[in-house]
Design an enzyme around this catalytic site. Structure first.
Site, PDB file in Angstrom:
ATOM      1  N   ARG A  50       0.815  -1.211   0.000  1.00 60.71           N
ATOM      2  CA  ARG A  50       0.000   0.000   0.000  1.00 60.71           C
ATOM      3  C   ARG A  50       0.851   1.264   0.000  1.00 60.71           C
ATOM      4  NH1 ARG A  50      -1.925   0.848   4.761  1.00 60.71           N
ATOM      5  NH2 ARG A  50      -3.347  -0.892   5.032  1.00 60.71           N
ATOM      6  N   TYR A 103     -11.056  26.325  -5.816  1.00 58.76           N
ATOM      7  CA  TYR A 103     -11.750  25.287  -6.598  1.00 58.76           C
ATOM      8  C   TYR A 103     -12.968  24.812  -5.806  1.00 58.76           C
ATOM      9  CZ  TYR A 103     -12.002  20.691  -8.989  1.00 58.76           C
ATOM     10  OH  TYR A 103     -12.376  19.565  -9.668  1.00 58.76           O
ATOM     11  N   ASP A 176      -2.925  25.265  -3.712  1.00 60.60           N
ATOM     12  CA  ASP A 176      -3.325  24.440  -4.845  1.00 60.60           C
ATOM     13  C   ASP A 176      -2.641  25.040  -6.072  1.00 60.60           C
ATOM     14  OD1 ASP A 176      -4.531  23.290  -7.060  1.00 60.60           O
ATOM     15  OD2 ASP A 176      -6.541  23.261  -6.174  1.00 60.60           O
ATOM     16  N   LYS A 201      -4.495  16.981 -14.059  1.00 58.29           N
ATOM     17  CA  LYS A 201      -4.594  18.000 -15.091  1.00 58.29           C
ATOM     18  C   LYS A 201      -3.348  17.985 -15.985  1.00 58.29           C
ATOM     19  CE  LYS A 201      -8.535  18.844 -13.300  1.00 58.29           C
ATOM     20  NZ  LYS A 201      -8.819  19.796 -12.251  1.00 58.29           N
TER      21      LYS A 201
HETATM   22  C1  PLP Z   1      -9.355  19.474 -11.006  1.00 55.89           C
HETATM   23  C2  PLP Z   1      -8.825  20.287  -9.908  1.00 55.89           C
HETATM   24  C3  PLP Z   1      -8.647  19.731  -8.646  1.00 55.89           C
HETATM   25  C4  PLP Z   1      -9.085  18.332  -8.291  1.00 55.89           C
HETATM   26  O1  PLP Z   1      -8.461  17.329  -8.990  1.00 55.89           O
HETATM   27  P1  PLP Z   1      -9.161  15.890  -9.118  1.00 55.89           P
HETATM   28  O2  PLP Z   1      -8.053  14.995  -9.487  1.00 55.89           O
HETATM   29  O3  PLP Z   1     -10.209  16.033 -10.163  1.00 55.89           O
HETATM   30  O4  PLP Z   1      -9.752  15.564  -7.776  1.00 55.89           O
HETATM   31  C5  PLP Z   1      -8.119  20.533  -7.656  1.00 55.89           C
HETATM   32  N1  PLP Z   1      -7.791  21.821  -7.898  1.00 55.89           N
HETATM   33  C6  PLP Z   1      -7.955  22.375  -9.098  1.00 55.89           C
HETATM   34  C7  PLP Z   1      -7.558  23.794  -9.290  1.00 55.89           C
HETATM   35  C8  PLP Z   1      -8.487  21.642 -10.146  1.00 55.89           C
HETATM   36  O5  PLP Z   1      -8.679  22.221 -11.330  1.00 55.89           O
END
Ligand code: PLP
Length: 384
Positions: A50, A103, A176, A201
């Site tokens: 894990r 977000y 983020d 992303k």
């Molecule tokens: C898409 C996104 C997330 C979340 O990512 P996931 O893998 O879809 O959970 C977090 N922050 C931003 C700015 C995003 O665009």
């Protein structure tokens, strides 16, 4: 021995594998240990799958290099990275300050989970000065959660200044940094404690894998983040880690191309009569451009535009007439996407009137001239 016993023990992996360019994708829950003493020797042996095997640890090493981090923890999605870091570091009675342009699913986590566990959540206006922001912190404030540029509306924060002021008061900062992807903006170099990303992303880059990461320099924080993942029981698969590592190899070339195309399209959009404003921090004259110039070494293909006032039906006509821009919520992949943002802005505490519909665009790897022709078609439909 019988076939049933022989089948269990036949077909074992070789002691040493040939080397390939990428890591082997190991699939394993059980880790076989060399001897009895190793069973409880946690310092020397990874004892359970894990925790991540070869592909996961190669990805962690590569991300730590990219982020300038002491250590990186992996999560099954970007949201899990943000919720995981918060759960690892906050406790009942603490307060977290969260940028209002965060977000939207992060806000959902804060409001429905953190509050339930007794953590106070206070949203702050992204337009606050760093001084005023840090002055609003209380004795209970343990963390400031940042996102810059802001989701959908692209407000830039003075990250180094906020990080410096917060640190002087003993408050952790986490960002983020999905837009910066660890490449064009390096939060840890600017004094931020924890750099979070949705690898889903730009790092993945192909709109087909979920993963998140948290990077930190302070060994104590790295340990707390890793313990948090362990306590929650999260794991990411070797196949997914391999896909992320493959994405990392081409991240700089993809982002450079998408940044260049995105800026060309943003500049074209600024001159169109149907467009009121372009919200792209890398575009000269756009909001936040001075901070972008100071702190960033590049851009990605994600930005927003404000259209001149128009009805919802006109916005739908714009989106429905696009042939190359898909309608979808994600971004960072090779393909262009568009969404209408206004319905998502309603949850914000510091509502801001942009003066017209807000449309977010993600510019992919298509030829920018073709994308411009597609947007022209959309704007004609908007006007019509
Ligand atoms: C898409 C996104 C997330 C979340 O990512 P996931 O893998 O879809 O959970 C977090 N922050 C931003 C700015 C995003 O665009």
């Amino acid at each position: 021995m019988s076939d049933e016993t022989r089948l269990i023990h036949a077909g074992k992996v070789a002691e040493t594998l040939v080397r390939t360019v990428g890591p082997p994708i190991q699939k394993g829950s059980t880790v076989l240990l060399p001897n009895a003493a190793a069973l409880y020797d946690d310092d020397n042996y990874l004892t359970y799958g894990r925790a991540g095997l070869s592909a996961q640890s190669c990805l962690q090493d590569a991300l730590a290099m990219l982020e300038g981090a002491e250590g990186v923890t992996l999560y099954p999605s970007g949201i899990a990275a943000i919720s995981g870091a918060a759960m690892a570091l906050l406790k009942a009675g603490d307060e977290i300050l969260v940028v209002d342009s965060v977000y939207k699913p992060v806000r959902r986590f804060c409001d429905s989970v953190l509050k339930r566990f007794g953590v106070g959540v206070t949203y702050f206006d992204p337009r606050l000065s760093p001084e005023t922001l840090v002055e609003t912190a209380s004795a209970a404030t343990r963390m400031i959660l940042l996102e810059s540029p802001g989701s959908l509306s692209f407000e830039m924060l003075d990250i180094p200044r906020i990080a410096g002021l917060a640190r002087a008061r003993g408050i952790l900062t986490a960002i983020d940094n999905t837009w910066g992807a660890g490449l064009i903006f390096k939060p840890l170099e600017h004094g931020v404690d924890i750099s979070l990303q949705a690898l889903t992303k730009y790092v993945g880059g192909h709109s087909d894998v979920f993963m998140g990461s948290a990077a930190a320099r302070d060994p104590k924080l790295v340990r707390q983040l890793a313990d948090g993942v362990n306590h929650m029981g999260w794991a990411v698969s070797g196949e997914d880690a391999y896909a992320m590592l493959r994405g990392l190899r081409t991240l700089p070339v993809r982002m450079a191309r998408q940044s260049e195309s995105g800026l060309a399209i943003a500049a074209w959009l600024r001159d169109q009569p149907e467009v009121a404003q372009v919200l792209h921090p890398a575009l000269p004259g756009a909001p936040g451009h001075a901070l972008w110039t100071r702190d960033y070494t590049g851009a990605c293909g994600l930005f927003s535009i404000v259209l001149k006032p128009g009805a919802t039906e006109a916005v739908d006509a714009f989106l429905d007439s696009l042939k190359l821009f898909g309608l979808g919520f994600s971004w960072g992949g090779f393909e262009s996407l568009a969404i209408w943002c206004d319905p998502q802005l309603k949850v914000r505490k510091f509502a801001y009137d942009y003066g017209g519909p807000l449309i977010r665009l993600h510019v992919g790897l298509e030829n920018p001239d073709d994308l411009i022709a597609d947007l022209r078609r959309g704007l004609d439909a908007y006007r019509g």
